[in-house]
Design a protein around this motif. Structure first.
Motif, mmCIF file in Angstrom:
data_model
loop_
_atom_site.group_PDB
_atom_site.id
_atom_site.type_symbol
_atom_site.label_atom_id
_atom_site.label_comp_id
_atom_site.label_asym_id
_atom_site.label_seq_id
_atom_site.Cartn_x
_atom_site.Cartn_y
_atom_site.Cartn_z
ATOM 1 N N TYR B 91 0.434 -1.296 -0.418
ATOM 2 C CA TYR B 91 0.233 -0.129 -0.080
ATOM 3 C C TYR B 91 0.807 1.620 -0.310
ATOM 4 N N LEU B 92 1.990 1.228 1.097
ATOM 5 C CA LEU B 92 2.709 2.146 0.932
ATOM 6 C C LEU B 92 3.819 2.897 -0.178
ATOM 7 N N SER B 93 4.346 1.579 -0.640
ATOM 8 C CA SER B 93 4.815 2.158 -1.460
ATOM 9 C C SER B 93 4.701 2.228 -2.967
ATOM 10 N N ILE B 94 3.547 1.807 -3.326
ATOM 11 C CA ILE B 94 2.807 1.886 -4.643
ATOM 12 C C ILE B 94 1.594 2.100 -5.342
ATOM 13 N N GLY B 95 0.621 1.812 -3.710
ATOM 14 C CA GLY B 95 -0.928 1.524 -3.617
ATOM 15 C C GLY B 95 -1.404 3.254 -4.179
ATOM 16 N N GLU B 96 -1.097 4.133 -4.054
ATOM 17 C CA GLU B 96 -1.749 5.085 -4.205
ATOM 18 C C GLU B 96 -1.509 6.075 -5.516
ATOM 19 N N LYS B 100 -3.428 5.485 -9.676
ATOM 20 C CA LYS B 100 -3.429 6.929 -10.334
ATOM 21 C C LYS B 100 -3.309 6.393 -11.551
ATOM 22 N N VAL B 101 -1.939 5.905 -11.990
ATOM 23 C CA VAL B 101 -1.935 5.329 -12.825
ATOM 24 C C VAL B 101 -2.743 4.618 -13.636
ATOM 25 N N CYS B 102 -3.061 3.149 -12.663
ATOM 26 C CA CYS B 102 -4.108 2.179 -13.121
ATOM 27 C C CYS B 102 -5.489 3.509 -13.975
ATOM 28 N N GLU B 103 -5.803 4.122 -13.184
ATOM 29 C CA GLU B 103 -7.076 4.820 -13.837
ATOM 30 C C GLU B 103 -6.916 5.562 -15.313
ATOM 31 N N ARG B 256 -6.256 -5.279 -6.221
ATOM 32 C CA ARG B 256 -7.246 -4.314 -4.659
ATOM 33 C C ARG B 256 -7.356 -3.543 -5.529
ATOM 34 N N PHE B 257 -5.846 -3.009 -5.811
ATOM 35 C CA PHE B 257 -5.586 -1.244 -5.633
ATOM 36 C C PHE B 257 -6.708 -0.352 -6.865
ATOM 37 N N LEU B 258 -7.244 -1.405 -7.047
ATOM 38 C CA LEU B 258 -8.052 -0.778 -8.362
ATOM 39 C C LEU B 258 -9.843 -0.621 -8.580
ATOM 40 N N ILE B 259 -10.145 -0.963 -7.340
ATOM 41 C CA ILE B 259 -11.296 -1.426 -6.951
ATOM 42 C C ILE B 259 -11.469 -0.359 -6.299
ATOM 43 N N PRO B 260 -10.752 0.207 -4.875
ATOM 44 C CA PRO B 260 -11.907 1.116 -4.333
ATOM 45 C C PRO B 260 -12.442 2.707 -5.381
ATOM 46 N N LYS B 261 -13.266 3.296 -4.455
ATOM 47 C CA LYS B 261 -13.943 4.216 -5.483
ATOM 48 C C LYS B 261 -12.192 5.540 -5.939
ATOM 49 N N ASP B 262 -11.648 5.799 -4.480
ATOM 50 C CA ASP B 262 -11.112 7.070 -4.629
ATOM 51 C C ASP B 262 -9.725 6.737 -3.563
ATOM 52 N N LEU B 263 -8.722 7.607 -3.937
ATOM 53 C CA LEU B 263 -7.615 7.414 -3.426
ATOM 54 C C LEU B 263 -8.072 7.483 -1.420
ATOM 55 N N LYS B 264 -8.941 8.240 -1.087
ATOM 56 C CA LYS B 264 -9.264 7.896 0.487
ATOM 57 C C LYS B 264 -9.822 7.322 1.310
ATOM 58 N N THR B 265 -10.323 6.257 0.656
ATOM 59 C CA THR B 265 -10.843 4.654 0.583
ATOM 60 C C THR B 265 -9.457 3.866 0.362
#
Lengths: 83, 488
Positions: B91-96, B100-103, B256-265
């Motif tokens: 999560y902390l190294s690549i998650g956010e 963003k990139v996948c979107e 799973r980093f692709l499925i939440p609605k936004d970065l805060k989630t």
């Protein structure tokens, strides 16, 4: 490829584009903690609490506590920043 | 069939029926190939967090780890801690950034990301590795499910295999990521409560922490050390592999980093993952040593958890805990099945067979791939080859060696070139395979390696050198790629 400038409308010139920077403070913290865990896994220290050697106690039970406390510290910090 | 077995079976059947109905219900939400694999990128923090962690945990977590803890005492506990720390790295190294990139590029898995960042050859390596090394993992989980149904519920192996395999295929086929993510949440909660209850009961029965540790030391002082049975190098590799290398080694969890609605989630999902992982992995760390005190003369350590359930719980509670063990397998298999299906559709069919397939055709192909891969895995699990459990660790090490560095550079290093990324992936993969071969020729075993260094670690190191070195010697990526991947 998508038009990423849609997300950067504030300025269209190349000079004004803001590129991402690696989160070095997070990387350094992660790796310092993991390096310490590796060290405590590999050494032998005298007996400590709960009938375990100190290094076993640190790398097993204490590390779980540090993990959860720092994780929620990170989430709380971000929440404060957003608010 | 004894009274306990019948109770276990009824509870397991109720649980499986629930999963089946969930899949049917979620099928209404599936509209296209894209939302079949990413659930419209609209999931909440609880589901995302639990789904990530439940995918990462398998039969090995709830059965294998306590068994290893029984045999090796505290020597394996650092591995539990490292596994709990995995979200810290992913999560902390690549998650956010990955989200963003996948979107931006509308990616549904790492394969899409590699294609846009490093080119078509990198996507092909990814597809090959996933298809070759993830299917054995599905077979291993199916085998474990059949074994548990036989040993705990008294159901013949083949019936247990077809029952659990069939339910997983149906709900994954029907509801795609919607069903997989929701079932992961339910399975995760059952798993967490089950192992926590087992740990508390075992700890209490064995007399508490201090008593357990004194008894272990009286059996053999090496049991309370971290390097009593293993070397310092092994202990270090154990920590690094199960924490940092999850970035590349657990591709099915990281999507799973692709499925939440936004970065805060996504950020809040990290909190749920950490809680879930700490509870499960600290519980399994307790069950092993406590089990050694309660059942010191166990011949097959895999039987530790079933025997503890039988002796410590009322049959109804025991049935729920057993369902938690089956949930651990199912939550891994459904995610891996969905990932293999996305690779077969996106990385093979759409790329080499029909590039102009309509959205409806793509969804149809995705579903056919899900069923085909699931049925092939069930067929291979009928008589699994003897090295199947070894293949699980093998697939993790190989994938970690191939993907960890290219994934990190995808989000943080604009200078990484197409050639650097592709060769880095290939070199990590080949190094890990060579390391296994060397270990086998030197020690006659796939579990021992030169200098005691794990294949995933040496492969990642070589991949780092090659990706970095080749990137600096070749032309940097196009400005368009840099803008897409590295603009804030």
């Amino acid at each position: 490829m998508i038009d990423v400038n849609k997300e950067n409308r504030s300025g269209n010139s190349k000079a004004e584009k803001k590129y991402v920077k690696a989160p070095w403070p997070i990387f350094i913290f992660q790796w310092t903690f993991i390096a310490l865990m590796c060290y405590f896994s590999a050494v032998q220290l005298p007996m400590g609490p709960f009938g375990l050697p100190w290094n076993t106690f640190i790398v097993s039970w204490l590390s779980f506590i540090v993990l959860i406390v720092t994780s929620f510290g990170y989430i709380y910090y971000n929440k404060q920043k957003e608010d | 069939m004894g009274g306990n077995q019948l109770t276990y079976l009824i509870i397991i059947l109720l649980y499986l029926a629930g999963m089946f109905l969930l899949g049917i219900y979620m099928s209404k939400k599936v509209k296209s190939s894209a939302n079949y694999y990413t659930s419209d990128r609209d999931m909440g923090a609880t589901i995302t967090g639990f789904s990530y962690s439940a995918t990462q945990m398998s039969a090995g977590t709830v059965m294998g780890m306590p068994g290893t803890g029984h045999a090796l005492g505290y020597n394996y506990v650092p591995g539990n801690f490292a596994s709990a720390a995995a979200p810290w790295f992913s999560y902390l190294s690549i998650g956010e950034r990955m989200r963003k990139v996948c979107e931006r590029i509308n990616a549904i898995d790492y394969g899409d990301v590699f294609k846009h960042r490093y080119g078509s050859a990198a996507q092909d390596i990814y597809s090959l590795v996933i298809m070759l090394f993830y299917i054995p993992l599905i077979i291993a989980q199916f085998k474990a499910a059949g074994d548990i149904m036989q040993s705990i519920a008294g159901v013949p192996y083949l019936i247990g295999l077809f029952l659990i395999g069939g339910v997983i295929i149906i709900y994954t086929l029907s509801g795609g990521m919607f069903a997989v993510a929701w079932s992961d949440l339910i399975q995760g909660i059952i798993m967490m409560l089950g192992v926590a209850a087992l740990a508390i009961m075992a700890l209490n029965k064995a007399g508490g922490f201090t008593e357990i540790n004194h008894t272990l030391a009286s059996f053999d002082p090496r049991l309370i050390k971290t390097t009593g049975f293993v070397t310092g190098t092994w202990a270090v590799c154990n920590i690094l592999s199960w924490s940092f290398l999850q970035i590349g080694g657990s591709a099915s969890a990281v999507v799973r980093f692709l499925i939440p609605k936004d970065l805060k989630t996504l950020r809040n999902a990290f909190g749920y993952s950490i809680v879930f992982q700490v509870v499960v992995f600290s519980s399994t760390a307790i069950i092993g040593p406590a089990g050694r005190v309660l059942l010191p003369n166990l011949e097959k350590t895999d039987q530790l958890v079933p025997l503890l359930i039988n002796s410590l719980f009322h049959p109804i509670i025991g049935g729920i805990v057993v369902s938690g063990i089956i949930a651990a397998m199912m939550s891994t298999v459904d995610s891996v099945l969905l990932l293999c299906s996305s690779v077969a559709t996106n990385g093979v069919y759409l790329k080499y067979v029909d590039q102009n397939a309509s959205p409806d055709q793509q969804l149809k192909i995705g579903r056919i791939a899900t069923v085909a891969i699931g049925l092939i895995s069930i067929a291979l699990a009928i008589k699994p080859f003897s090295a199947i459990q070894w293949m699980v660790a093998f697939s993790f090490n190989v994938m970690a060696a191939a993907f960890t560095v290219p994934v990190l550079y995808t989000v943080w290093w604009p200078r990484a070139s197409k050639t650097g990324g592709t060769l880095g992936m290939a070199s990590g993969l080949v190094t890990a395979l060579i390391w296994y071969y060397l270990g086998y020729t030197m020690f006659g075993s796939f579990s021992e390696w030169p200098f005691g260094i794990w294949p995933g670690i040496i492969g990642t190191f070589v991949s780092f050198i090659v990706t970095t070195g080749v990137s600096l010697m070749t032309a940097p990526p196009d400005q368009e790629i840099i803008d897409t991947f590295y603009l804030e």
